[in-house]
Each structure stands twice: as C-alpha cells, then as structure tokens.
Design a protein around this motif. Structure first.
Motif, mmCIF file in Angstrom:
data_model
loop_
_atom_site.group_PDB
_atom_site.id
_atom_site.type_symbol
_atom_site.label_atom_id
_atom_site.label_comp_id
_atom_site.label_asym_id
_atom_site.label_seq_id
_atom_site.Cartn_x
_atom_site.Cartn_y
_atom_site.Cartn_z
ATOM 1 N N TYR A 14 57.150 -35.479 28.042
ATOM 2 C CA TYR A 14 57.542 -34.112 28.337
ATOM 3 C C TYR A 14 55.869 -33.489 28.617
ATOM 4 O O TYR A 14 55.632 -33.050 27.806
ATOM 5 N N VAL A 17 53.274 -34.264 25.895
ATOM 6 C CA VAL A 17 53.996 -34.847 24.812
ATOM 7 C C VAL A 17 54.504 -35.941 25.129
ATOM 8 O O VAL A 17 55.926 -36.208 25.998
ATOM 9 N N ALA A 19 57.080 -38.307 24.160
ATOM 10 C CA ALA A 19 58.129 -38.373 23.153
ATOM 11 C C ALA A 19 58.652 -39.770 22.812
ATOM 12 O O ALA A 19 59.005 -40.185 21.896
ATOM 13 N N PRO A 38 61.963 -38.996 11.352
ATOM 14 C CA PRO A 38 61.970 -37.716 11.138
ATOM 15 C C PRO A 38 62.129 -36.920 12.244
ATOM 16 O O PRO A 38 62.121 -37.261 13.442
ATOM 17 N N ASN A 39 62.042 -35.321 12.104
ATOM 18 C CA ASN A 39 62.311 -34.485 13.430
ATOM 19 C C ASN A 39 60.932 -34.737 14.287
ATOM 20 O O ASN A 39 59.831 -34.973 14.027
ATOM 21 N N GLY A 40 61.283 -34.720 15.510
ATOM 22 C CA GLY A 40 60.413 -34.621 16.617
ATOM 23 C C GLY A 40 60.071 -36.185 16.885
ATOM 24 O O GLY A 40 58.967 -36.590 17.735
ATOM 25 N N ALA A 41 60.811 -37.309 16.287
ATOM 26 C CA ALA A 41 60.317 -38.681 16.296
ATOM 27 C C ALA A 41 60.677 -39.328 17.557
ATOM 28 O O ALA A 41 60.221 -40.139 18.030
ATOM 29 N N GLY A 42 61.624 -38.695 18.480
ATOM 30 C CA GLY A 42 62.101 -39.057 19.671
ATOM 31 C C GLY A 42 63.551 -39.401 19.916
ATOM 32 O O GLY A 42 63.934 -40.208 20.703
ATOM 33 N N LYS A 43 64.286 -39.465 18.615
ATOM 34 C CA LYS A 43 65.704 -39.694 18.527
ATOM 35 C C LYS A 43 66.578 -39.312 19.788
ATOM 36 O O LYS A 43 67.175 -40.048 20.499
ATOM 37 N N SER A 44 66.510 -37.813 19.762
ATOM 38 C CA SER A 44 67.333 -37.191 20.924
ATOM 39 C C SER A 44 66.939 -37.546 22.158
ATOM 40 O O SER A 44 67.888 -37.827 23.156
ATOM 41 N N THR A 45 65.620 -37.765 22.513
ATOM 42 C CA THR A 45 65.337 -38.038 23.842
ATOM 43 C C THR A 45 65.813 -39.446 24.227
ATOM 44 O O THR A 45 66.424 -39.801 25.327
HETATM 45 P P1 ADP Z 1 64.028 -35.857 17.417
HETATM 46 O O1 ADP Z 1 65.553 -35.882 18.171
HETATM 47 O O2 ADP Z 1 63.785 -37.309 16.978
HETATM 48 O O3 ADP Z 1 63.938 -34.897 16.662
HETATM 49 P P2 ADP Z 1 63.004 -35.408 20.260
HETATM 50 O O4 ADP Z 1 63.419 -36.581 20.984
HETATM 51 O O5 ADP Z 1 64.077 -34.180 20.222
HETATM 52 O O6 ADP Z 1 63.141 -35.914 18.669
HETATM 53 O O7 ADP Z 1 61.650 -34.773 20.609
HETATM 54 C C1 ADP Z 1 60.611 -35.956 20.764
HETATM 55 C C2 ADP Z 1 59.343 -34.947 20.952
HETATM 56 O O8 ADP Z 1 59.439 -34.684 22.346
HETATM 57 C C3 ADP Z 1 58.983 -33.801 20.083
HETATM 58 O O9 ADP Z 1 57.691 -33.619 20.142
HETATM 59 C C4 ADP Z 1 59.676 -32.519 20.934
HETATM 60 O O10 ADP Z 1 59.118 -31.628 20.785
HETATM 61 C C5 ADP Z 1 59.563 -33.142 22.261
HETATM 62 N N1 ADP Z 1 60.451 -32.543 23.297
HETATM 63 C C6 ADP Z 1 61.776 -32.942 23.195
HETATM 64 N N2 ADP Z 1 62.462 -32.394 24.362
HETATM 65 C C7 ADP Z 1 61.532 -31.610 25.011
HETATM 66 C C8 ADP Z 1 61.580 -30.702 26.110
HETATM 67 N N3 ADP Z 1 63.009 -30.533 26.828
HETATM 68 N N4 ADP Z 1 60.400 -30.348 26.672
HETATM 69 C C9 ADP Z 1 59.328 -30.539 26.131
HETATM 70 N N5 ADP Z 1 59.134 -31.344 25.104
HETATM 71 C C10 ADP Z 1 60.436 -31.895 24.376
#
Ligand code: ADP
Length: 304
Positions: A14, A17, A19, A38-45
């Motif tokens: 992103y 970043v 991700a 951990p939070n921000g690791a990239g799981k949701s992405t």
């Molecule tokens: P997790 O699910 O493990 O907490 P995410 O996949 O949500 O991690 O996020 C991975 C990284 O990408 C983090 O640094 C987060 O801040 C960044 N990020 C996630 N979604 C977005 C977005 N839509 N725009 C910008 N940065 C994003």
C-alpha cells in the motif's frame, strides 16, 4: 499430499508500506490451518487476496486447483468466508439469512431447502433457525455466520478471528463447533486467531511478521523449537537458592515469589532439583506453550 491452497511469491504494497512481502506456503486439504502474526503482520491483506477481494502486486495463488486472477468466480464458489464483523441481516431469521445467501449460487437452484438444512446442521444452529439474527447472542450469531458461509458446501472455510469478542465459555463452545465441523466434514479451515490455545489445536501453523514467514510447523514442533520448558522453584532460602543456581550456571528469571529456570527439556529439571532441594519449599515443571512460542518467534505478544 493434496494441497488445497498454494501460495508462491505473494506480494502486496500500500504505497510505501510493503504489507505482504513474498509469501510462500500451502494448506493441505482437510486440515485445520492457523495463520498467525502480530497486528499489522499482513494477515488480513493475505486473506483478502486469497478470497479474491484484493489484487496482489505479484505472486501466484492456486485455490482448489483454480488460479487467482484467471478463475476468480470458481475460487469464490470454492470458499466460505467469515470475517469478524457480523454481516447478516438483523431483521431476517437465521434461516432466511442462509437462504438469501444460498440464492446467490446458481448451482443451488432447486436444492436450496436441503442446502440450508445441511449448513444449519453443520454449524449447529438448528435450535434458533427461526429467530431473527439481530436477537441472537454473540455465540449464536457467530454460528449463524458460519452456517451462512457453508450453504454452498465450500472446500475451504476462512475464519478470521472467529471467537474474538466472545466470553470464554461461549468462545469454547463456538470453538468446539468449529472443530467438530472440521473433523466430521473434512473441510479445510483456514483460521486466524489471537488465542494461542486455539492455534495449539491446529494441524499446521504459519506465523508471519512484516509480511514474511517467520516460522512454520506443527504446534508441537513450534513449541519445541521456540518455547522452552520451565522449572519454577518456590524458595525457602532465597539467597541459598540463587547461589546454588548461579553455581550451576543455569539461566534464571526471578518473578514475585518464584524463580524460573529455563530448561532444554523437562528432564533437565532433575539435576537442578537435586542440587537445590534444601533451598526450596516447592516446585513446578511447565511445558512451553504456544503463547511462549509466538513470543519466541515474533518477540511480541500476539495481542500487542
Ligand atoms: P494484519 O491483518 O496482520 O493485522 P494487515 O494485512 O491488516 O495486517 O496490514 C499489513 C500492513 O499493511 C500494516 O502495516 C497496515 O497498516 C497496512 N495496511 C493494511 N491495509 C491498508 C490499506 N488499505 N491502506 C494502507 N495500508 C494498509
């Protein structure tokens, strides 16, 4: 081995970043697979990409034999997804919600009633099928979410923190339903969770950090590699105990009323106990946990 999900070289940024930064892993069919970090690791992405909601910058994904980017409709038909937010219609009953969802799949035409019944049984929602979704408890809602995700008999069920926000007792019962469902139907479950006792029950675990794989293995293997067993000693003579431990050259951590000794294996407790028996009023030998392993891998607690 039958791989139901295969991911290679997956990347997503992103802006500046990064991700997801080059992920390679696979999930075996019929297994409970835990995807942690951990939070921000990239799981949701990563999950958003696997579920066709987000385009990767690079890399390949095969899901149930379908290639992401080429056969996204087939992928969507192969997966069921339960995200953290409740998305069912609060005014409709559970049954109506599942039925509405099932109506979106042309393959269920003429078979919808059976499909709803099967999904309701599998997710254990038959007792409250006729109640409005909005009136259900947190645990019942979560089961209804799962039932809806199962209506088209997916090959892979994605569960993003399915038990977060539930009280401990409800959490356990929802978790038991998920385990039973997975064991009895042979469904592949791709799970993220903040609860390490749930991850400890997975068949296989991948831990990611900073968009990259930090560790992978069975829970037992990860605990063996990253979490050490501990001998906890309750001192009767603190000074004498510390002197004996220092003399033995073992690594210790002092807590409020106990001294913990790190062990390579539980058997290593025996010579220590022999040496310190005159200085302690009690002891405990603890196996390393998945929580310890997670901290060992990422340097952080999962809830931080
Ligand atoms: P997790 O699910 O493990 O907490 P995410 O996949 O949500 O991690 O996020 C991975 C990284 O990408 C983090 O640094 C987060 O801040 C960044 N990020 C996630 N979604 C977005 C977005 N839509 N725009 C910008 N940065 C994003």
């Amino acid at each position: 081995m039958d791989k139901v999900i295969e991911v290679s070289g997956l990347k997503k940024a992103y802006g500046s970043v990064q991700a997801v930064n080059g992920l390679d892993f696979y999930t075996e069919r019929g297994k409970l697979f835990a995807f942690l970090g951990p939070n921000g690791a990239g799981k949701s992405t990563t999950i958003d990409i696997l579920c066709t909601l987000l385009r990767p910058d690079a890399g390949e994904v095969l899901l149930d034999g379908h290639r992401l980017g080429k056969a996204d409709d087939a992928i969507r038909a192969s997966i069921g997804v339960v995200f953290q937010d409740h998305v069912l219609d609060p005014l409709l009953t559970v049954e109506e919600n599942i039925r509405v969802r099932g109506g979106l799949y042309p393959t269920l035409r003429g078979k919808l009633a059976d499909a709803v019944k099967r999904a309701a049984l599998a997710a254990d929602v038959t007792d409250f099928l006729r109640r409005p979704y909005g009136k259900l408890s947190g645990g019942q809602k979560r089961r209804a979410d799962i039932a809806r995700a199962l209506v088209h008999t997916p090959r892979v069920l994605f569960l993003d923190e399915p038990t977060t926000g539930l009280d401990p007792q409800t959490r356990r019962s929802v978790w038991e339903s998920i385990r039973t469902l997975q064991r009895e139907t042979g469904l592949t479950v791709f799970l993220t969770t903040h609860y390490m006792e749930e991850a400890a029950e997975a068949d296989y675990v991948v831990v990611i950090d900073n968009g990259m794989i930090a560790a992978r293995g069975t829970p037992t293997a990860l605990k063996e590699e990253y979490a050490s067993d501990q001998l906890r000693l309750t001192p009767s003579d603190p000074a004498g105990l510390m002197a004996a431990l220092v003399e033995m050259g073992v690594a210790t951590v002092r807590m409020t009323d106990v001294v913990a000794v790190k062990l390579g294996s539980t058997l290593e407790a025996l010579p220590v106990l022999d040496r310190v028996r005159g200085f302690v009023s009690g002891f405990e030998v603890l196996n390393g946990t998945m929580d310890d392993a997670f901290i060992g891998i990422t340097g952080r607690e999962i809830r931080q």
